[in-house]
Design a protein around this motif. Structure first.
Motif, short mmCIF file in Angstrom:
data_model
loop_
_atom_site.label_atom_id
_atom_site.label_comp_id
_atom_site.label_asym_id
_atom_site.label_seq_id
_atom_site.Cartn_x
_atom_site.Cartn_y
_atom_site.Cartn_z
N HIS A 148 41.53 75.59 44.29
CA HIS A 148 40.10 75.34 44.45
C HIS A 148 39.25 76.44 43.80
CE1 HIS A 148 41.20 72.29 47.42
NE2 HIS A 148 39.95 71.90 47.43
N VAL A 178 31.46 76.31 42.42
CA VAL A 178 32.56 75.77 41.63
C VAL A 178 32.35 74.26 41.51
CG1 VAL A 178 35.06 75.47 41.44
CG2 VAL A 178 34.12 77.58 42.40
N THR A 179 31.72 73.86 40.40
CA THR A 179 31.46 72.45 40.12
C THR A 179 31.87 72.17 38.68
OG1 THR A 179 29.20 72.90 39.33
CG2 THR A 179 29.47 72.44 41.70
N LYS A 180 31.94 70.90 38.33
CA LYS A 180 32.35 70.53 36.97
C LYS A 180 31.44 71.15 35.92
CE LYS A 180 34.69 66.16 38.04
NZ LYS A 180 34.72 64.70 37.82
N THR A 190 39.05 69.94 43.76
CA THR A 190 37.67 69.93 44.25
C THR A 190 37.67 69.61 45.73
OG1 THR A 190 36.85 69.20 42.09
CG2 THR A 190 35.38 68.92 43.99
N ASN A 199 39.28 77.86 40.86
CA ASN A 199 38.78 77.67 39.49
C ASN A 199 38.62 76.20 39.14
OD1 ASN A 199 41.40 76.90 39.14
ND2 ASN A 199 41.81 78.24 37.39
N GLY A 200 38.48 75.37 40.16
CA GLY A 200 38.10 73.98 39.93
C GLY A 200 39.22 73.05 39.55
N LEU A 219 32.49 74.89 35.18
CA LEU A 219 33.91 75.23 35.09
C LEU A 219 34.23 76.30 34.05
CD1 LEU A 219 35.96 71.94 35.59
CD2 LEU A 219 35.55 73.83 37.18
#
Length: 251
Positions: free
Chosen positions: A51, A70-72, A57, A53-54, A75
């Motif tokens: 989680h 941490v979202t798209k 999710t 580094n994505g 990234l």
């Protein structure tokens, strides 16, 4: 109190088959801390790390790195800030030479050649592998390859270094050398490990993850001298190793 480098709040996650791996995890790591993440197999440690580094999710809750969610959309920056060194160095080494492996990440950031060269030299010097820069990685010992894997991450100048079982499969000399390197780096570290003496040596603070929840969070020396806590969460000290003796000797 400083802003946490790593801040998980209420993180829950279930795999597509319905297996719930994390149940509302709260974890905060501040700049300069070295924290050991302990727990039995199946506790959710790897799920938690993925989680950061994505790669995974959260189904609920939030993960932020130095205030950045941490979202798209974030990234690329998140993966620069969070450097993960996996248990098997061969998962990270795939170029013809050590130099090219360490340069790979910075090159993908679009840095100029001079800046890339400076990062490669600095990272390899930090792990004592500068003299091996032009060697093929597969000609190195396992311990040397692990150090190069650390260098590939350091070259990205991360804000937090995540180490997955860093002492596994190392001989005693390589284990000691890696500990000396980690101690000298001066970066924030989250170390996932079953090696309780290594946790005591390197991390003043430890967190026990068990059945997808944080079961304990405190000084490593306190946790490792709590026999009931260790037994309850299937954590075992090596035969003959008594952390209380080491703690008393340091006082």
């Amino acid at each position: 109190m400083s802003t946490p480098v790593l801040d998980l709040r209420g993180v829950a996650f279930a795999y597509p088959d319905g297996h719930q791996a994390l149940f509302g995890v709260d974890l905060h790591v501040h700049p300069g801390e070295r924290v050991a993440l302990l727990g039995p197999n199946g506790a959710g440690k790897t799920t938690l790390v993925l989680h950061l580094n994505g790669i995974l999710t959260a189904g609920a809750g939030s993960v932020t790195i130095s205030g950045l969610p941490v979202t798209k959309d974030n990234l690329l920056e998140i993966r620069r800030r969070v450097g993960i060194v996996f248990q098997d160095p061969d998962d990270q080494l795939f170029m013809p030479t050590v130099r090219e492996d360490v340069a790979f990440g910075p090159a993908n950031l679009g840095l100029a050649r001079e800046a890339i060269d400076e990062r490669v030299e600095s990272a390899l010097r930090s792990v004592g592998m500068l003299d091996f820069a032009d060697r093929p990685p597969h000609h190195l010992s396992f311990g040397q390859r692990r150090r190069v894997a650390v260098a590939t991450v350091l070259a990205m100048e991360p804000e937090i270094l995540v180490l997955d079982e860093p002492s596994s499969n190392l001989d005693p000399a390589s284990r000691r050398e890696l500990a000396e390197i980690i101690t000298a780096l001066g970066v924030t570290v989250l170390m996932v490990t079953h090696d309780l003496p290594y946790a005591l040596q390197l991390c003043e603070r430890s967190v026990v993850l068990s059945d997808g929840v944080i079961a304990a969070d405190g000084a490593t020396a306190d946790l490792l001298t709590d026999a009931e806590l260790l037994a309850r969460h299937r954590l075992e000290l090596p035969y003959g190793f008594d952390p209380s003796v080491l703690v008393r000797s340091e006082r």
